[in-house]
Enzyme design. Structure first.
Site, PDB file in Angstrom:
ATOM      1  N   GLU A 184       1.952  -0.557  -4.908  1.00 56.03           N
ATOM      2  CA  GLU A 184       0.986   0.430  -5.381  1.00 56.03           C
ATOM      3  C   GLU A 184       1.745   1.735  -5.599  1.00 56.03           C
ATOM      4  OE1 GLU A 184      -3.169   2.276  -3.723  1.00 56.03           O
ATOM      5  OE2 GLU A 184      -1.356   2.563  -2.569  1.00 56.03           O
TER       6      GLU A 184
ATOM      7  N   ASP B 128       0.833  -1.201   0.000  1.00 53.02           N
ATOM      8  CA  ASP B 128       0.000   0.000   0.000  1.00 53.02           C
ATOM      9  C   ASP B 128       0.873   1.257   0.000  1.00 53.02           C
ATOM     10  OD1 ASP B 128      -2.752   1.033   0.333  1.00 53.02           O
ATOM     11  OD2 ASP B 128      -1.930   1.890   2.173  1.00 53.02           O
TER      12      ASP B 128
HETATM   13  C1  NOJ Z   1      -4.570   2.866  -0.932  1.00 55.00           C
HETATM   14  C2  NOJ Z   1      -5.674   1.913  -0.618  1.00 55.00           C
HETATM   15  O1  NOJ Z   1      -6.004   1.194  -1.778  1.00 55.00           O
HETATM   16  C3  NOJ Z   1      -6.817   2.744  -0.082  1.00 55.00           C
HETATM   17  O2  NOJ Z   1      -8.005   1.994   0.049  1.00 55.00           O
HETATM   18  C4  NOJ Z   1      -6.400   3.359   1.231  1.00 55.00           C
HETATM   19  O3  NOJ Z   1      -7.405   4.228   1.676  1.00 55.00           O
HETATM   20  C5  NOJ Z   1      -5.104   4.159   1.073  1.00 55.00           C
HETATM   21  N1  NOJ Z   1      -4.117   3.472   0.312  1.00 55.00           N
HETATM   22  C6  NOJ Z   1      -4.500   4.476   2.422  1.00 55.00           C
HETATM   23  O4  NOJ Z   1      -4.009   3.313   3.020  1.00 55.00           O
END
Ligand code: NOJ
Length: 531
Positions: free
Chosen positions: A256, A191
């Site tokens: 990500e 993440d």
């Molecule tokens: C990306 C995640 O996919 C999302 O759902 C989340 O709110 C943010 N990162 C913060 O962790």
């Protein structure tokens, strides 16, 4: 092909209205039938749930609402039997404010956990230490009265950012990674991988435009050049270290990457010593914008060949059937998704579909009084930015709650019609689910789709063409058919035959150098003797 199971909404085994690990176990046969190779599960760790699991309060356990560690073990054993790998979602940029590290950091400002987080004294006027803003609205700093300092949070105040300059933080994450690897995880979706390191001087981000009170949190965030809070040059070191941790297990790191700049994103996968794959988020933001798709896919393919796990959607953005469907009918939106998903098969990385994409599911209807996403629930005037619509429960059948739960679903939404359920589509060979299943089967039996070096061919402004030694994919983004004479292309090998089309699935092989790629579709050609 990877499959994203948004655990809260995938399948509820125990009937409490919340999806769980055993629910995924129940559906392993379904995933195998579909032909998926790996399943990425959103965070299932203990969490107060302010950001639906992305506020983790313990990295080495399972939240009781999602099950137990024994359920995780059972999932590993069930998926192994059918050759599906499990990818765990790890959240290194921030924890929950209820994590024991943070409560200790607040309780004892001189103790060992203080430095797990980012603390700064107030600015001269008593306000936040710099101008950084949170993705979810307001400043990226919250004042903590006991110590009189601010802590940094790029998301909610309940999600304090970790201090990755502290080696103890890196050690703690090594331990967490090994914990899941030892239990059988095949890798991690990371993440906010671009967020861990911050500018050591905590300088103000340059402001690009004036911020006004009526701007949405997203518009405010986009009003700054995030050169000091995101994607720092040293950030890649976190993943060089993780690469060493996962290497003995043969596990994969998929980061990500929200970095806008494709060149900078590509650095993370360029040498294979940091991340293995990127989730490049820009593709989840694009609507049906042919020129943008062409530029995004071609430029990333050129600089990070095979290094991108292409995704059309996830739990954060409107689904493709909604995003690509503005102004056109549902079927056309689904054809567009299939065209891009088919192209993704030759781009080299492991593409992922988000649960329900295989049904051509548009966003669900959530009553405005039932919204739960903090983006919508905390800023009612920006409810349109909320992410509940793409997170509604998976429609399995036409029983109450579409078979997701026998209890009260955690997110209330309008029932889905029978034709959008797994049960009815499985019985209909012409349905969207069968298009995806055929595509996955075609990929499995056609290793040529990923073999050898890929080259981007220039066949015109509305066409994306990717060539490999034994395959050629042509995506026609235009509204008219595209005719091509393969014999005029400087391609090695041959003869070529069209083998798959996103409109019709697997095709009967015939050698013919003339081909027509239907509007908004992808055709895949193979060379050599038809198989
Ligand atoms: C990306 C995640 O996919 C999302 O759902 C989340 O709110 C943010 N990162 C913060 O962790």
């Amino acid at each position: 092909m990877g499959y994203q199971a948004y655990i809260r909404s995938f399948a509820d085994h125990d009937g409490d209205g919340m999806g769980d690990l055993r629910g995924i176990v129940d559906k392993v046969d379904y995933l195998a039938w579909l032909g998926v190779d790996a399943v990425w599960i959103n965070p299932f760790f203990p969490s107060p749930g302010h950001d639906h699991g992305y506020d983790v309060s313990d990295y080495v356990d399972v939240d009781p609402q999602h099950g137990t560690l024994a359920d995780f073990d059972e999932l590993i054993s069930a998926t192994r039997k059918v050759g599906i790998r499990v990818i765990v979602d790890i959240v290194p940029n921030h924890t929950s404010n209820e994590h024991a590290w943070f409560t200790a950091a607040v309780a004892d400002p001189t103790g060992p956990f203080r430095d797990f987080y980012i603390w700064k004294p107030p600015a001269a006027d008593g306000g936040p230490p710099n101008n950084w803003v949170s993705h979810f609205g307001g400043p990226a700093w919250t004042f903590e009265p006991v110590s009189g300092e601010y802590y940094c949070h790029l998301f909610l105040p309940e999600q304090p950012d970790l201090n990755w300059q502290n080696p103890a933080v890196a050690d703690a994450f090594d331990t967490a990674l090994r914990f899941w690897l030892d239990r059988g995880a095949a890798g991690f979706r990371i993440d906010v991988a671009h967020g861990c390191h911050k500018d050591p001087l905590f300088r103000d981000n340059p402001q690009l435009r004036t911020v006004t009170p009526n701007m949405s949190p997203r518009a405010v965030f986009d009003s700054f050049d995030h050169r000091f809070d995101l994607d720092q040059d040293t950030n890649i070191e976190v993943f060089r270290r993780w690469n060493q941790v996962v290497e003995p297990y043969g596990a994969v790191l998929i980061g990500e990457l929200g970095a806008e700049d494709a060149e900078r994103a590509a650095r993370y996968v360029a040498d294979g010593d940091a991340l293995h794959q990127l989730f490049y988020l820009r593709s989840t933001w694009l609507e049906w914008e042919p020129a943008e798709w062409k530029t995004s896919i071609e430029s990333l393919q050129a600089i990070a060949p095979g290094g991108v796990s292409w995704v059309l959607s996830c739990h954060d953005r409107p689904r493709p059937a909604t995003r690509f469907g503005r102004g056109v009918d549902d079927q056309r939106a689904i054809s567009r998704s299939l065209a891009l998903s088919t192209l993704a098969m030759v781009l080299g990385g492991m593409p992922f579909v988000y649960q329900g994409e295989e049904l051509g599911l548009p966003d669900g209807n959530v009553d405005p009084n039932s919204v739960t996403d903090p983006l919508a629930a905390r800023f009612s005037q920006w409810a349109g930015e909320g992410r509940d619509g793409c997170r509604t429960p998976m429609p399995w059948d036409s029983t109450p709650n579409n078979g997701f739960t026998r209890g009260e679903p955690w997110l209330k939404s309008a029932p889905r019609p029978a034709e959008l359920t797994v049960e009815s589509q499985r019985d209909d060979p012409e349905s969207t689910i069968h298009r995806y299943r055929d595509l996955l089967a075609f990929r499995h039996k056609t290793p040529q789709l990923c073999e050898g070096q890929a080259r981007v061919l220039d066949l015109g402004p509305s066409v994306i063409a990717i060539e490999r030694p034994h395959c050629l994919a042509i995506t026609n983004l235009a509204t008219e058919a595209f005719s091509v004479d393969l014999s005029t292309l400087t391609l090695p090998g041959g003869p070529w035959h069209q083998s798959f089309s996103s409109k019709n699935g697997v095709l009967e092989a015939k050698n013919d150098s003339f081909s027509e790629v239907a509007a908004e579709s992808t055709s895949i050609y193979l060379n050599g003797a038809p198989s």
